[in-house]
Design an enzyme around this catalytic site. Structure first.
Site, mmCIF file in Angstrom:
data_model
loop_
_atom_site.group_PDB
_atom_site.id
_atom_site.type_symbol
_atom_site.label_atom_id
_atom_site.label_comp_id
_atom_site.label_asym_id
_atom_site.label_seq_id
_atom_site.Cartn_x
_atom_site.Cartn_y
_atom_site.Cartn_z
ATOM 1 N N LYS A 129 0.842 -1.216 0.000
ATOM 2 C CA LYS A 129 0.000 0.000 0.000
ATOM 3 C C LYS A 129 0.870 1.257 0.000
ATOM 4 O O LYS A 129 0.620 2.194 -0.737
ATOM 5 C CB LYS A 129 -0.899 0.062 1.253
ATOM 6 C CG LYS A 129 -1.866 -1.079 1.402
ATOM 7 C CD LYS A 129 -2.788 -0.876 2.602
ATOM 8 C CE LYS A 129 -2.086 -0.825 3.949
ATOM 9 N NZ LYS A 129 -1.459 -2.095 4.370
ATOM 10 N N ARG A 186 -8.783 0.708 9.456
ATOM 11 C CA ARG A 186 -8.331 -0.671 9.681
ATOM 12 C C ARG A 186 -9.368 -1.500 10.411
ATOM 13 O O ARG A 186 -9.114 -2.655 10.718
ATOM 14 C CB ARG A 186 -7.049 -0.646 10.503
ATOM 15 C CG ARG A 186 -5.779 -0.793 9.663
ATOM 16 C CD ARG A 186 -4.603 -0.680 10.595
ATOM 17 N NE ARG A 186 -3.435 -1.391 10.190
ATOM 18 C CZ ARG A 186 -2.428 -0.853 9.521
ATOM 19 N NH1 ARG A 186 -2.487 0.381 9.088
ATOM 20 N NH2 ARG A 186 -1.353 -1.567 9.264
ATOM 21 N N ARG A 204 12.019 -7.198 4.645
ATOM 22 C CA ARG A 204 12.067 -5.744 4.415
ATOM 23 C C ARG A 204 13.163 -5.081 5.267
ATOM 24 O O ARG A 204 13.287 -5.319 6.455
ATOM 25 C CB ARG A 204 10.706 -5.138 4.770
ATOM 26 C CG ARG A 204 10.651 -3.629 4.630
ATOM 27 C CD ARG A 204 9.254 -3.115 4.558
ATOM 28 N NE ARG A 204 8.460 -3.372 5.740
ATOM 29 C CZ ARG A 204 7.164 -3.055 5.844
ATOM 30 N NH1 ARG A 204 6.542 -2.505 4.814
ATOM 31 N NH2 ARG A 204 6.493 -3.310 6.937
ATOM 32 N N ARG A 226 12.403 -2.719 10.517
ATOM 33 C CA ARG A 226 11.367 -2.067 11.324
ATOM 34 C C ARG A 226 11.119 -2.897 12.570
ATOM 35 O O ARG A 226 11.133 -4.128 12.504
ATOM 36 C CB ARG A 226 10.070 -2.016 10.497
ATOM 37 C CG ARG A 226 9.637 -0.625 10.128
ATOM 38 C CD ARG A 226 8.515 -0.643 9.141
ATOM 39 N NE ARG A 226 7.241 -1.086 9.700
ATOM 40 C CZ ARG A 226 6.062 -0.917 9.112
ATOM 41 N NH1 ARG A 226 5.998 -0.301 7.938
ATOM 42 N NH2 ARG A 226 4.949 -1.347 9.641
ATOM 43 N N ARG A 284 0.243 -9.188 13.151
ATOM 44 C CA ARG A 284 -0.318 -8.151 12.269
ATOM 45 C C ARG A 284 -1.196 -8.774 11.191
ATOM 46 O O ARG A 284 -2.240 -8.222 10.842
ATOM 47 C CB ARG A 284 0.814 -7.337 11.627
ATOM 48 C CG ARG A 284 1.393 -6.315 12.606
ATOM 49 C CD ARG A 284 2.815 -5.969 12.265
ATOM 50 N NE ARG A 284 2.957 -5.250 11.027
ATOM 51 C CZ ARG A 284 4.089 -5.253 10.295
ATOM 52 N NH1 ARG A 284 5.137 -5.947 10.696
ATOM 53 N NH2 ARG A 284 4.150 -4.553 9.196
HETATM 54 P P1 AMP Z 1 1.590 0.290 8.799
HETATM 55 O O1 AMP Z 1 2.791 1.105 8.589
HETATM 56 O O2 AMP Z 1 0.377 0.783 8.070
HETATM 57 O O3 AMP Z 1 1.844 -1.186 8.556
HETATM 58 O O4 AMP Z 1 1.204 0.409 10.357
HETATM 59 C C1 AMP Z 1 2.107 0.007 11.353
HETATM 60 C C2 AMP Z 1 1.387 -0.105 12.682
HETATM 61 O O5 AMP Z 1 0.856 1.173 13.049
HETATM 62 C C3 AMP Z 1 0.203 -1.055 12.746
HETATM 63 O O6 AMP Z 1 0.591 -2.403 12.948
HETATM 64 C C4 AMP Z 1 -0.554 -0.484 13.941
HETATM 65 O O7 AMP Z 1 0.075 -0.835 15.156
HETATM 66 C C5 AMP Z 1 -0.383 1.011 13.742
HETATM 67 N N1 AMP Z 1 -1.447 1.577 12.894
HETATM 68 C C6 AMP Z 1 -1.322 2.108 11.650
HETATM 69 N N2 AMP Z 1 -2.501 2.513 11.171
HETATM 70 C C7 AMP Z 1 -3.418 2.226 12.131
HETATM 71 C C8 AMP Z 1 -4.826 2.386 12.226
HETATM 72 N N3 AMP Z 1 -5.555 2.895 11.223
HETATM 73 N N4 AMP Z 1 -5.432 1.972 13.371
HETATM 74 C C9 AMP Z 1 -4.728 1.472 14.394
HETATM 75 N N5 AMP Z 1 -3.397 1.262 14.361
HETATM 76 C C10 AMP Z 1 -2.739 1.641 13.241
#
Ligand code: AMP
Length: 216
Positions: A13, A88, A127, A160, A171
């Protein structure tokens, strides 16, 4: 154009959102990036989110809604945006609807980047970010020359904190349980588009552009 990108962690994404930003000037609003920045800046939100994110769980709906509200309020978001990683869960989707209705900016598309499970795990566990350039690489998929270029210039490959196998598994489970129901939600209101997310970045990008009618 107002788009949300849906997809499991590792579906690409963020990569697709960046390309849309580069080509169309649509700001990428990534709650994950905003939260990582808050952690780096050691803000109150960052302090609250740090442990939750490292374990691969979702931070509270209130926190992410605040971040989204601020981003959508910014002048750069007034002529379109790409939401990456938000919503989410169903509660977040409903809050987003209310917010977008109140500012008269309805969504055009909800695009699922659909990637098979084995590829997701490899993309996430492999990654790395080059500490010098910030470039995202993958120890399984990137050209060795790109990895060597980072290392030979004195860079390090940084992982990360939530890309370890326990957090990755969690996740993906959180995605299946909480985020996947959004597909039905957006399908029922006629916004869902499904793009095959397997293959090269540019191939996936072309599919996204075609399906959203953004191709010349
Ligand atoms: P991402 O970079 O989108 O994979 O997000 C990394 C982490 O940030 C996720 O595993 C969640 O812990 C947190 N996170 C990101 N977006 C959201 C969201 N919309 N709602 C809740 N937690 C989020």
């Amino acid at each position: 154009m107002r788009i949300i990108l849906l997809g499991a962690p590792g579906s690409g994404k963020g990569t697709q959102a960046e390309k849309l930003m580069d080509d169309f000037g649509l700001p990428q609003i990534s709650t994950g990036n905003l939260l990582r920045q808050a952690i780096a800046d050691d803000t109150e939100i960052g302090k609250q989110a740090k442990e939750i994110m490292a374990a691969g769980n979702l931070v509270s709906d209130e926190i992410v809604l605040d971040l989204i509200r601020i981003s959508l309020d910014s002048p750069s978001s007034q002529s379109g945006f790409v939401l990456d990683g938000y919503p989410r869960n169903i509660a977040q989707a409903e809050s987003l609807d209310v917010l977008l209705t109140s500012i008269n900016q309805p969504l055009d598309h909800a695009v699922l980047i659909d990637v098979d499970s084995d590829t997701l795990t490899k993309r996430l566990s492999g990654r790395r970010m080059c500490s010098l350039t910030g470039k995202i690489l993958n120890i399984y998929f990137s050209d060795q020359s790109e990895i060597d270029e980072c290392l030979s210039s004195g860079g390090e490959l940084i992982q990360r904190s939530d890309d370890n196998i326990e957090s990755i598994t969690n996740r993906i489970n959180v995605y299946r349980e909480q985020t996947e129901p959004l597909l039905e939600y957006y399908k029922s209101i006629g916004l869902l588009i499904i793009a095959d997310g397997n293959g090269e970045i540019d191939e996936v990008y072309k599919r996204v552009l075609k399906l959203t009618n953004m191709m010349d």
